[in-house]
Design a protein around this motif. Structure first.
Motif, PDB file in Angstrom:
ATOM      1  N   ASN A 318      14.357 -31.698  20.956  1.00 13.75           N
ATOM      2  CA  ASN A 318      12.968 -32.391  19.822  1.00 13.75           C
ATOM      3  C   ASN A 318      12.042 -33.439  20.868  1.00 13.75           C
ATOM      4  N   ASP A 319      11.338 -33.207  21.455  1.00 15.08           N
ATOM      5  CA  ASP A 319      10.692 -33.978  22.242  1.00 15.08           C
ATOM      6  C   ASP A 319       8.808 -33.388  21.376  1.00 15.08           C
ATOM      7  N   THR A 320       8.559 -32.766  20.381  1.00 14.91           N
ATOM      8  CA  THR A 320       7.231 -32.109  19.923  1.00 14.91           C
ATOM      9  C   THR A 320       6.733 -31.219  20.128  1.00 14.91           C
ATOM     10  N   ASN A 321       7.338 -31.010  21.701  1.00 16.93           N
ATOM     11  CA  ASN A 321       6.825 -29.655  21.724  1.00 16.93           C
ATOM     12  C   ASN A 321       7.727 -28.145  21.779  1.00 16.93           C
ATOM     13  N   LEU A 322       6.886 -26.978  21.948  1.00 14.82           N
ATOM     14  CA  LEU A 322       7.467 -25.802  21.603  1.00 14.82           C
ATOM     15  C   LEU A 322       8.237 -25.094  22.361  1.00 14.82           C
ATOM     16  N   ASP A 323       9.117 -25.456  23.084  1.00 13.69           N
ATOM     17  CA  ASP A 323       9.993 -24.238  23.909  1.00 13.69           C
ATOM     18  C   ASP A 323       9.713 -22.970  23.840  1.00 13.69           C
ATOM     19  N   LEU A 324       9.918 -21.930  24.488  1.00  7.53           N
ATOM     20  CA  LEU A 324       9.850 -20.337  24.450  1.00  7.53           C
ATOM     21  C   LEU A 324      11.653 -20.056  25.244  1.00  7.53           C
ATOM     22  N   TYR A 325      11.939 -19.226  24.445  1.00  7.51           N
ATOM     23  CA  TYR A 325      13.329 -18.493  24.719  1.00  7.51           C
ATOM     24  C   TYR A 325      12.849 -17.001  24.736  1.00  7.51           C
ATOM     25  N   VAL A 326      13.043 -15.917  26.253  1.00  4.65           N
ATOM     26  CA  VAL A 326      13.135 -14.917  26.132  1.00  4.65           C
ATOM     27  C   VAL A 326      14.195 -14.075  26.287  1.00  4.65           C
ATOM     28  N   SER A 327      14.352 -13.266  25.817  1.00  7.02           N
ATOM     29  CA  SER A 327      15.340 -12.140  26.489  1.00  7.02           C
ATOM     30  C   SER A 327      15.209 -11.058  27.403  1.00  7.02           C
ATOM     31  N   GLY A 328      15.982 -10.304  28.304  1.00  7.18           N
ATOM     32  CA  GLY A 328      15.573  -9.034  29.286  1.00  7.18           C
ATOM     33  C   GLY A 328      17.260  -8.415  29.009  1.00  7.18           C
ATOM     34  N   GLU A 329      16.187  -7.495  29.120  1.00 10.14           N
ATOM     35  CA  GLU A 329      17.060  -6.247  29.840  1.00 10.14           C
ATOM     36  C   GLU A 329      17.210  -6.017  30.836  1.00 10.14           C
ATOM     37  N   GLY A 330      18.673  -6.557  30.686  1.00 13.04           N
ATOM     38  CA  GLY A 330      18.449  -6.805  33.025  1.00 13.04           C
ATOM     39  C   GLY A 330      19.548  -7.882  32.743  1.00 13.04           C
ATOM     40  N   ASP A 331      20.772  -7.683  33.950  1.00  6.22           N
ATOM     41  CA  ASP A 331      21.560  -8.577  34.827  1.00  6.22           C
ATOM     42  C   ASP A 331      21.533  -9.356  35.790  1.00  6.22           C
ATOM     43  N   GLY A 332      20.022  -9.561  36.403  1.00  6.31           N
ATOM     44  CA  GLY A 332      19.737 -10.168  37.516  1.00  6.31           C
ATOM     45  C   GLY A 332      20.259  -9.792  39.039  1.00  6.31           C
ATOM     46  N   THR A 333      20.786  -8.730  38.787  1.00  5.28           N
ATOM     47  CA  THR A 333      20.994  -7.873  40.255  1.00  5.28           C
ATOM     48  C   THR A 333      19.556  -7.925  40.584  1.00  5.28           C
ATOM     49  N   ASN A 334      18.758  -6.926  40.282  1.00  2.00           N
ATOM     50  CA  ASN A 334      18.001  -5.974  40.718  1.00  2.00           C
ATOM     51  C   ASN A 334      16.773  -7.060  41.328  1.00  2.00           C
ATOM     52  N   GLY A 335      16.873  -8.100  40.957  1.00  2.00           N
ATOM     53  CA  GLY A 335      15.664  -9.151  41.102  1.00  2.00           C
ATOM     54  C   GLY A 335      14.623  -9.489  40.431  1.00  2.00           C
ATOM     55  N   LEU A 337      14.395 -11.294  36.412  1.00  2.00           N
ATOM     56  CA  LEU A 337      14.901 -12.121  35.147  1.00  2.00           C
ATOM     57  C   LEU A 337      15.948 -11.427  34.145  1.00  2.00           C
ATOM     58  N   PRO A 338      17.080 -11.771  34.110  1.00  2.00           N
ATOM     59  CA  PRO A 338      17.259 -11.412  33.126  1.00  2.00           C
ATOM     60  C   PRO A 338      17.499 -12.365  31.746  1.00  2.00           C
ATOM     61  N   SER A 339      17.109 -13.166  31.515  1.00  2.00           N
ATOM     62  CA  SER A 339      16.084 -13.863  30.576  1.00  2.00           C
ATOM     63  C   SER A 339      15.437 -14.727  31.247  1.00  2.00           C
ATOM     64  N   ALA A 340      14.963 -15.515  29.687  1.00  2.00           N
ATOM     65  CA  ALA A 340      14.606 -17.069  31.172  1.00  2.00           C
ATOM     66  C   ALA A 340      14.578 -17.671  29.082  1.00  2.00           C
ATOM     67  N   PHE A 341      14.187 -19.717  30.099  1.00  2.00           N
ATOM     68  CA  PHE A 341      14.295 -19.927  28.991  1.00  2.00           C
ATOM     69  C   PHE A 341      13.400 -21.830  28.946  1.00  2.00           C
ATOM     70  N   TYR A 342      11.722 -21.109  28.902  1.00  2.00           N
ATOM     71  CA  TYR A 342      10.667 -22.305  29.243  1.00  2.00           C
ATOM     72  C   TYR A 342      10.665 -23.452  28.750  1.00  2.00           C
ATOM     73  N   LYS A 343      10.480 -24.435  29.291  1.00  2.00           N
ATOM     74  CA  LYS A 343      10.351 -26.094  28.847  1.00  2.00           C
ATOM     75  C   LYS A 343       9.044 -26.299  28.737  1.00  2.00           C
ATOM     76  N   ASN A 344       8.677 -26.557  27.395  1.00  2.00           N
ATOM     77  CA  ASN A 344       7.040 -26.409  27.558  1.00  2.00           C
ATOM     78  C   ASN A 344       6.571 -28.055  28.290  1.00  2.00           C
ATOM     79  N   ASN A 345       6.243 -28.239  28.795  1.00  2.00           N
ATOM     80  CA  ASN A 345       6.016 -29.316  29.703  1.00  2.00           C
ATOM     81  C   ASN A 345       4.662 -30.476  28.658  1.00  2.00           C
ATOM     82  N   GLY A 346       4.127 -30.253  27.362  1.00  2.00           N
ATOM     83  CA  GLY A 346       3.207 -31.263  26.998  1.00  2.00           C
ATOM     84  C   GLY A 346       1.738 -30.838  27.599  1.00  2.00           C
ATOM     85  N   ASP A 347       1.644 -30.006  28.642  1.00  2.00           N
ATOM     86  CA  ASP A 347      -0.073 -30.319  29.269  1.00  2.00           C
ATOM     87  C   ASP A 347      -0.132 -28.740  29.107  1.00  2.00           C
TER      88      ASP A 347
END
Length: 576
Positions: A318-335, A337-347
């Motif tokens: 709730n800092d006024t900036n839209l963040d982004l969450y992405v789901s992925g098909e994987g468990d992270g063992t193959n190098g 990303l299994p998923s990612a939460f991207y924080k909006n830096n406001g810039d």
């Protein structure tokens, strides 16, 4: 007075950012269920299906499991039976929609093993299958997404079927208003060949008041589609000229205004790696405000470079900036990303924070959606996991340092759900825009409430709703940390009150040049202040649209005052 306003805006622009923190509490909260396993996953809804003010969860069904309807009991969930059956078939989209404008939520599902079905809510806790009487086909298509919108602005929700087939085309069904639908695909000028489509979303990319359609198409032989609504019941394929028609393994159609300029941007997930010469990673289309889009995935740091599926924009802290969450098909063992939460830096950039709680987010995940399980204004995330795994219910445990507002719409002349409306919220001079959708992301449906993070602001200056009917409602001085429902026509805007639309500045974030679009043909003084409140630059604009050279300003956040003889508007702008 001016310096006081600037000071207050500086405070709102620089509030203390809390550490984002999520925890999977699906089992603890009674939502520890799974739907089985299906190729390319299945859909999820985080929508209040019984209209009690609490966001419920609906999961698609499979050969092994029926639909799961998880009723929110006030912060935890209990499975209920609604008499709706998936006929032991793999279903894809599950979505609640008030297609008959009677005030209650009807249920619609798509399938790849059965026909897509519509169940009318009888208003007494029971549902009736009205698929055939409504005119939907008794034919089994490879139907994945179902996005609902009002393409002809008649106050009735129509539906676009996304069919993953290289021969059978997508289908647009017009709502006739009598409980029936008509296939208007050809009449509307849509493509009549198959495009291997996963999903679509109705949205207004050019801000002309008519709903356009973005379509995500699987496989590199089928470029994504962008249909521009001509406003006369037909569409024009502008995929090529807009730059949105990229060939990729497209999965999602996630729409949001990540940079706060009042124009909708698009995030589309992709497989990885790409064939030689093709786009690598996910695509992030920034709206250039001139009918074209630019891929800013690399520049924003949101390329993902993994096998992406569902994606959702939301303000996690709730800092006024839209963040982004992405789901992925994987468990992270193959190098990858299994998923990612991207924080909006406001810039204009995003980053992946450490210790945000997603360390165990390593399942094979597909659709996701946001809602608010305890009505504390901090959105949660649900994720559909494949391979007989429980869903994720990511409880938002972020320290509550940011204020918030939730807005729900009730249309009168527009469709009852208010789908296709713009909601503009201003707090401390910081303006945010949300656009209401019904069917988005990857086979997903978000809460009926639109979430607005307010940062450190203690009052909402105004809320403006622009409905598809053209009506505008405007409310001032709204209390923070509450959920409100706005009924169309309840707070109509008069011409005299339209001061906040005095001017628009774009693009934002900006480069070397900005444009000031004025409402009134008079001289305007425009001044730029840094975050300490010091005036850096001032100039006068005398034309209705006038490019302003700002190449001398350093990168950062600025406050801009726009002064006419009678009115003063203050806005925030980011310069890259």
């Amino acid at each position: 007075m001016l310096m006081k306003m600037v000071y207050l805006l500086v405070l709102s622009c620089s509030i203390l950012h809390a550490q984002v923190l999520f925890e999977d509490q699906a089992v603890q909260l009674g939502a520890g269920v799974e739907y089985g396993t299906i190729a390319y996953g299945a859909g999820v809804s985080f929508y209040d299906f019984d209209s009690d003010g609490l966001d419920d969860i609906t999961l698609a069904g499979s050969n092994e499991n029926n639909f799961h309807f998880l009723k929110n009991m006030g912060g935890n969930f209990q499975e209920v039976t609604l008499g709706i059956d998936n006929n032991n078939s793999h279903t894809k989209q599950v979505i609640w929609v008030d297609y008959d404008n009677d005030g209650d939520s009807d249920f619609f599902s798509t399938s790849i093993q059965d026909i897509s079905k519509l169940f009318r809510n009888n208003g007494n806790g029971t549902f009736t299958d009205v698929t055939f009487s409504a005119g939907f086909p008794g034919v089994i298509y490879q139907t994945y997404g179902a996005s609902w919108g009002d393409y002809n602005n008649d106050g009735l929700l129509d539906v676009f079927f996304s069919i993953r087939d290289n021969v059978i085309p997508n289908i647009l069904y017009k709502n006739n208003g009598d409980g029936t639908f008509t296939n208007v695909t050809i009449e509307a000028g849509l493509e009549t060949i198959g495009y291997m489509s996963f999903c679509a979303a109705f949205f207004d990319f050019n801000n002309d008041g008519f709903q356009d359609i973005i379509v995500a198409n699987d496989k590199y032989d089928f470029a994504n589609l962008l249909y521009k609504n001509n406003g006369n019941g037909t569409f024009e394929n502008v995929s090529g000229v807009s730059g949105a028609g990229i060939e990729m393994d497209a999965m999602s159609t996630t729409v949001g205004d990540y940079d706060g300029d009042g124009w909708m941007d698009i995030y589309i997930t992709n497989s990885f790696p790409a064939p030689p010469g093709q786009v690598e990673g996910n695509v992030f289309f920034r709206n250039n405000t001139d009918g074209t889009f630019s891929n800013v995935a690399v520049a924003t740091g949101t390329q993902f470079n993994s096998n992406g599926w569902g994606a959702v924009f939301f303000d996690a802290d709730n800092d006024t900036n839209l963040d982004l969450y992405v789901s992925g098909e994987g468990d992270g063992t193959n190098g990858l990303l299994p998923s990612a939460f991207y924080k909006n830096n406001g810039d204009g950039t995003f980053s992946i924070p450490t210790n945000a709680g997603f360390e165990d987010d390593i399942k094979y995940s597909f659709s996701n959606a946001i809602g608010d399980i305890d009505n504390d204004g901090y959105p949660e995330i649900i994720v559909m996991n494949n391979n007989y795994e429980n869903i994720f219910l990511w409880k938002n445990n972020t320290p509550q340092n940011g204020n918030w507002l939730k807005v729900k719409l009730e249309g009168v002349n527009s469709n009852r759900m208010g789908v296709g409306s713009w909601i503009e919220v201003s707090a401390g001079g910081n303006v945010m825009y949300n656009y209401t959708l019904c069917g988005e992301g990857y086979l997903s449906q978000n809460s009926s409430y639109e979430f607005f993070g307010l940062g450190g602001n203690n009052i909402v200056d105004y809320v403006k709703v622009t409905w598809l009917s053209g009506a505008i409602d405007y409310l001032e001085n709204i209390s923070i940390n509450q959920a409100i429902t706005i009924v169309e026509g309840s707070s109509p805007l008069s011409i005299e009150e339209d001061y906040y639309n005095l001017a628009q500045i774009y693009p934002n974030p900006a480069g070397d040049v900005i444009v000031l679009k004025q409402k009134y043909p008079e001289n305007v003084n425009i001044s730029f202040y840094d975050m300490s409140g010091r005036e850096i630059m001032s100039t006068t604009v005398s034309e209705e649209i006038n490019p302003i050279n700002i190449h001398s300003l350093s990168s950062g956040c600025y406050l801009v005052t726009i002064q006419t003889e009678e009115k003063l508007v203050t806005k925030k702008i980011v310069i890259r």
